[in-house]
Design a protein around this motif. Structure first.
Motif, PDB file in Angstrom:
ATOM      1  N   PRO A 190     -20.359  22.840  -7.948  1.00  0.00           N
ATOM      2  CA  PRO A 190     -21.397  21.870  -8.301  1.00  0.00           C
ATOM      3  C   PRO A 190     -20.799  20.603  -8.919  1.00  0.00           C
ATOM      4  N   GLY A 191     -21.230  19.449  -8.412  1.00  0.00           N
ATOM      5  CA  GLY A 191     -20.744  18.175  -8.932  1.00  0.00           C
ATOM      6  C   GLY A 191     -19.436  17.709  -8.329  1.00  0.00           C
ATOM      7  N   HIS A 192     -18.897  18.457  -7.360  1.00  0.00           N
ATOM      8  CA  HIS A 192     -17.600  18.126  -6.771  1.00  0.00           C
ATOM      9  C   HIS A 192     -17.582  16.752  -6.102  1.00  0.00           C
ATOM     10  N   GLY A 193     -18.723  16.248  -5.702  1.00  0.00           N
ATOM     11  CA  GLY A 193     -18.780  14.923  -5.088  1.00  0.00           C
ATOM     12  C   GLY A 193     -18.179  13.840  -5.955  1.00  0.00           C
ATOM     13  N   ARG A 194     -18.277  13.989  -7.249  1.00  0.00           N
ATOM     14  CA  ARG A 194     -17.709  12.986  -8.150  1.00  0.00           C
ATOM     15  C   ARG A 194     -16.197  12.907  -8.019  1.00  0.00           C
ATOM     16  N   ASP A 195     -15.552  14.038  -7.671  1.00  0.00           N
ATOM     17  CA  ASP A 195     -14.101  14.042  -7.513  1.00  0.00           C
ATOM     18  C   ASP A 195     -13.666  13.144  -6.354  1.00  0.00           C
ATOM     19  N   HIS A 196     -14.533  12.995  -5.357  1.00  0.00           N
ATOM     20  CA  HIS A 196     -14.224  12.144  -4.214  1.00  0.00           C
ATOM     21  C   HIS A 196     -14.415  10.664  -4.534  1.00  0.00           C
ATOM     22  N   VAL A 197     -15.070  10.356  -5.624  1.00  0.00           N
ATOM     23  CA  VAL A 197     -15.239   8.970  -6.065  1.00  0.00           C
ATOM     24  C   VAL A 197     -14.063   8.551  -6.961  1.00  0.00           C
ATOM     25  N   LEU A 198     -13.422   9.514  -7.586  1.00  0.00           N
ATOM     26  CA  LEU A 198     -12.327   9.246  -8.529  1.00  0.00           C
ATOM     27  C   LEU A 198     -11.275   8.272  -7.997  1.00  0.00           C
ATOM     28  N   PRO A 199     -10.761   8.430  -6.749  1.00  0.00           N
ATOM     29  CA  PRO A 199      -9.700   7.523  -6.299  1.00  0.00           C
ATOM     30  C   PRO A 199     -10.117   6.058  -6.184  1.00  0.00           C
ATOM     31  N   ALA A 200     -11.428   5.781  -6.194  1.00  0.00           N
ATOM     32  CA  ALA A 200     -11.875   4.390  -6.213  1.00  0.00           C
ATOM     33  C   ALA A 200     -11.685   3.774  -7.602  1.00  0.00           C
ATOM     34  N   LEU A 201     -11.609   4.624  -8.625  1.00  0.00           N
ATOM     35  CA  LEU A 201     -11.430   4.160 -10.003  1.00  0.00           C
ATOM     36  C   LEU A 201     -10.000   4.354 -10.508  1.00  0.00           C
ATOM     37  N   VAL A 202      -9.368   5.431 -10.088  1.00  0.00           N
ATOM     38  CA  VAL A 202      -7.984   5.733 -10.443  1.00  0.00           C
ATOM     39  C   VAL A 202      -7.237   5.800  -9.111  1.00  0.00           C
ATOM     40  N   ALA A 203      -6.523   4.731  -8.791  1.00  0.00           N
ATOM     41  CA  ALA A 203      -5.923   4.559  -7.460  1.00  0.00           C
ATOM     42  C   ALA A 203      -4.984   5.705  -7.086  1.00  0.00           C
ATOM     43  N   PRO A 204      -4.866   6.005  -5.790  1.00  0.00           N
ATOM     44  CA  PRO A 204      -3.979   7.080  -5.343  1.00  0.00           C
ATOM     45  C   PRO A 204      -2.509   6.673  -5.257  1.00  0.00           C
ATOM     46  N   SER A 205      -2.184   5.455  -5.678  1.00  0.00           N
ATOM     47  CA  SER A 205      -0.779   5.049  -5.668  1.00  0.00           C
ATOM     48  C   SER A 205      -0.478   4.161  -6.865  1.00  0.00           C
ATOM     49  N   VAL A 206       0.794   4.142  -7.206  1.00  0.00           N
ATOM     50  CA  VAL A 206       1.278   3.260  -8.253  1.00  0.00           C
ATOM     51  C   VAL A 206       2.703   2.859  -7.887  1.00  0.00           C
ATOM     52  N   THR A 207       3.056   1.623  -8.159  1.00  0.00           N
ATOM     53  CA  THR A 207       4.406   1.125  -7.906  1.00  0.00           C
ATOM     54  C   THR A 207       5.009   0.697  -9.233  1.00  0.00           C
ATOM     55  N   VAL A 208       6.235   1.169  -9.480  1.00  0.00           N
ATOM     56  CA  VAL A 208       6.915   0.905 -10.750  1.00  0.00           C
ATOM     57  C   VAL A 208       8.239   0.193 -10.463  1.00  0.00           C
ATOM     58  N   PRO A 209       8.518  -0.928 -11.145  1.00  0.00           N
ATOM     59  CA  PRO A 209       9.817  -1.575 -10.984  1.00  0.00           C
ATOM     60  C   PRO A 209      10.937  -0.656 -11.493  1.00  0.00           C
ATOM     61  N   VAL A 210      12.069  -0.710 -10.810  1.00  0.00           N
ATOM     62  CA  VAL A 210      13.241   0.079 -11.197  1.00  0.00           C
ATOM     63  C   VAL A 210      14.390  -0.889 -11.429  1.00  0.00           C
ATOM     64  N   LEU A 211      14.998  -0.799 -12.593  1.00  0.00           N
ATOM     65  CA  LEU A 211      16.125  -1.656 -12.956  1.00  0.00           C
ATOM     66  C   LEU A 211      17.287  -0.773 -13.389  1.00  0.00           C
ATOM     67  N   GLY A 212      18.413  -0.939 -12.728  1.00  0.00           N
ATOM     68  CA  GLY A 212      19.581  -0.138 -13.078  1.00  0.00           C
ATOM     69  C   GLY A 212      19.339   1.356 -12.949  1.00  0.00           C
ATOM     70  N   GLY A 213      18.521   1.747 -11.992  1.00  0.00           N
ATOM     71  CA  GLY A 213      18.248   3.160 -11.764  1.00  0.00           C
ATOM     72  C   GLY A 213      17.194   3.768 -12.674  1.00  0.00           C
ATOM     73  N   GLN A 214      16.616   2.967 -13.567  1.00  0.00           N
ATOM     74  CA  GLN A 214      15.610   3.458 -14.511  1.00  0.00           C
ATOM     75  C   GLN A 214      14.276   2.758 -14.279  1.00  0.00           C
ATOM     76  N   MET A 215      13.189   3.514 -14.377  1.00  0.00           N
ATOM     77  CA  MET A 215      11.874   2.897 -14.295  1.00  0.00           C
ATOM     78  C   MET A 215      11.703   1.933 -15.463  1.00  0.00           C
ATOM     79  N   ALA A 216      11.170   0.756 -15.171  1.00  0.00           N
ATOM     80  CA  ALA A 216      10.967  -0.261 -16.198  1.00  0.00           C
ATOM     81  C   ALA A 216       9.592  -0.071 -16.844  1.00  0.00           C
ATOM     82  N   LEU A 217       9.384   1.114 -17.401  1.00  0.00           N
ATOM     83  CA  LEU A 217       8.130   1.426 -18.095  1.00  0.00           C
ATOM     84  C   LEU A 217       8.204   0.931 -19.535  1.00  0.00           C
TER      85      LEU A 217
END
Length: 124
Positions: free
Chosen positions: A70-97
């Motif tokens: 019950p309510g599982h339909g909301r899980d299919h809306v989630l990726p519109a709010l929390v994207a299914p991808s993220v790109t992170v810069p890498v400098l010297g082999g380390q993520m620039a977080l």
């Protein structure tokens, strides 16, 4: 179980394995009911995110997508709010977080406990 799962160690291991120096790390979750976020974990922000998502996307009968629990339909809306991808810069082999940033899987789908993450590195 709803979860914010920290993927940072897996991302670091991947970069080490591919010998990434400078470039971009792309993280992709190939599922219709999960997303990725960069946020602080362990200090309550991960739980706060799940609380906010419960408020925005209640697990009730309002959803047209009705298979699963019950309510599982909301899980299919989630990726519109929390994207299914993220790109992170890498400098010297380390993520620039930032100091408190982590790469996290956000998953509210209690019907599917198995997730796959795809990592790729673009040198540059």
């Amino acid at each position: 179980m709803e979860v914010v799962y920290d993927l940072t160690a897996e991302c670091e291991r991947f970069l080490s394995d591919v010998g990434g120096s400078d470039g971009l790390l792309n993280v992709w979750v190939p599922h219709a009911t999960a997303g990725l976020a960069v946020l602080e974990t362990g200090a309550g922000s991960d739980d706060d995110l799940l609380t906010a998502l419960r408020a925005l996307l209640p697990k009730d009968g309002r959803w047209r997508h009705r298979h699963g629990s019950p309510g599982h339909g909301r899980d299919h809306v989630l990726p519109a709010l929390v994207a299914p991808s993220v790109t992170v810069p890498v400098l010297g082999g380390q993520m620039a977080l930032g100091t408190w940033q982590s790469v996290c899987l956000v998953d509210t789908n209690v019907d599917n406990p198995v997730r796959r993450i795809r990592l790729s590195f673009l040198a540059g």
